[in-house]
Motif scaffolding. Structure first.
Motif, mmCIF file in Angstrom:
data_model
loop_
_atom_site.group_PDB
_atom_site.id
_atom_site.type_symbol
_atom_site.label_atom_id
_atom_site.label_comp_id
_atom_site.label_asym_id
_atom_site.label_seq_id
_atom_site.Cartn_x
_atom_site.Cartn_y
_atom_site.Cartn_z
ATOM 1 N N SER A 41 0.854 -1.181 0.000
ATOM 2 C CA SER A 41 0.000 0.000 0.000
ATOM 3 C C SER A 41 0.895 1.238 0.000
ATOM 4 C CB SER A 41 -0.896 -0.010 1.239
ATOM 5 O OG SER A 41 -1.772 1.080 1.194
ATOM 6 N N TYR A 42 0.522 2.236 -0.773
ATOM 7 C CA TYR A 42 1.349 3.425 -0.965
ATOM 8 C C TYR A 42 0.568 4.692 -0.622
ATOM 9 C CZ TYR A 42 4.215 0.112 -3.493
ATOM 10 O OH TYR A 42 4.969 -0.984 -3.817
ATOM 11 N N ASP A 43 1.313 5.709 -0.259
ATOM 12 C CA ASP A 43 0.705 7.027 -0.100
ATOM 13 C C ASP A 43 0.326 7.579 -1.468
ATOM 14 O OD1 ASP A 43 1.042 7.360 2.809
ATOM 15 O OD2 ASP A 43 3.175 7.296 2.312
ATOM 16 N N ILE A 44 1.244 7.437 -2.410
ATOM 17 C CA ILE A 44 1.033 7.920 -3.782
ATOM 18 C C ILE A 44 1.526 6.860 -4.751
ATOM 19 C CG2 ILE A 44 1.710 9.667 -5.498
ATOM 20 C CD1 ILE A 44 2.120 11.624 -3.182
ATOM 21 N N ILE A 45 0.742 6.637 -5.787
ATOM 22 C CA ILE A 45 1.187 5.796 -6.899
ATOM 23 C C ILE A 45 1.296 6.697 -8.113
ATOM 24 C CG2 ILE A 45 0.591 3.921 -8.471
ATOM 25 C CD1 ILE A 45 -0.773 2.553 -6.102
ATOM 26 N N ILE A 46 2.458 6.672 -8.748
ATOM 27 C CA ILE A 46 2.687 7.444 -9.963
ATOM 28 C C ILE A 46 2.677 6.463 -11.130
ATOM 29 C CG2 ILE A 46 4.238 8.981 -11.217
ATOM 30 C CD1 ILE A 46 5.363 9.847 -8.485
ATOM 31 N N VAL A 47 1.692 6.618 -12.004
ATOM 32 C CA VAL A 47 1.556 5.756 -13.169
ATOM 33 C C VAL A 47 2.200 6.484 -14.346
ATOM 34 C CG1 VAL A 47 -0.035 4.511 -14.665
ATOM 35 C CG2 VAL A 47 -0.585 4.798 -12.227
ATOM 36 N N ILE A 48 3.263 5.884 -14.877
ATOM 37 C CA ILE A 48 4.027 6.502 -15.954
ATOM 38 C C ILE A 48 3.589 5.880 -17.276
ATOM 39 C CG2 ILE A 48 6.332 6.970 -16.862
ATOM 40 C CD1 ILE A 48 6.022 8.152 -14.122
ATOM 41 N N ASN A 49 2.774 6.613 -18.017
ATOM 42 C CA ASN A 49 2.334 6.188 -19.347
ATOM 43 C C ASN A 49 3.199 6.875 -20.391
ATOM 44 O OD1 ASN A 49 -0.090 4.579 -18.719
ATOM 45 N ND2 ASN A 49 -0.818 6.504 -17.848
ATOM 46 N N GLY A 50 3.567 6.146 -21.422
ATOM 47 C CA GLY A 50 4.428 6.717 -22.461
ATOM 48 C C GLY A 50 3.706 7.617 -23.440
ATOM 49 N N CYS A 51 2.366 7.561 -23.424
ATOM 50 C CA CYS A 51 1.585 8.375 -24.357
ATOM 51 C C CYS A 51 0.213 8.643 -23.751
ATOM 52 C CB CYS A 51 1.452 7.680 -25.708
ATOM 53 S SG CYS A 51 0.449 6.176 -25.666
#
Length: 89
Positions: A41-51
């Motif tokens: 479990s995370y405080d923040i999840i950063i989803v890195i999409n290439g487009c």
């Protein structure tokens, strides 16, 4: 603060996703930043999409907040979210 990073599959990246993550990690060296795992479990999840298609699978990742980076310009939104979470903004 625990921050999870989730990359898309990278089939059609329009920018250097790793460079964006490295900049975030450089700014927030004191935070626990790791590749997001489904059982954590995370405080923040950063989803890195290439487009802008933003097809990365993230529904099983648990976080208080998720932010999506779909272009290099979205980087500042992630930085601001982390700063707000740290009560620095």
């Amino acid at each position: 603060m625990n921050i999870g990073i989730k990359y898309c599959g990278g089939c059609n990246p329009h920018y250097d996703r790793t460079n964006v993550v490295n900049k975030i990690m450089g700014l927030f060296k004191d935070e626990n930043i790791e590749y997001a795992k489904e059982n954590n479990s995370y405080d923040i999840i950063i989803v890195i999409n290439g487009c802008n298609r933003a097809c990365s699978h993230h529904s099983l990742l648990k976080g208080k907040q998720k932010i999506f980076i779909n272009s290099e310009e979205d980087y500042l939104e992630a930085v601001n979210l982390i700063l707000k979470h740290k009560n620095l903004l």
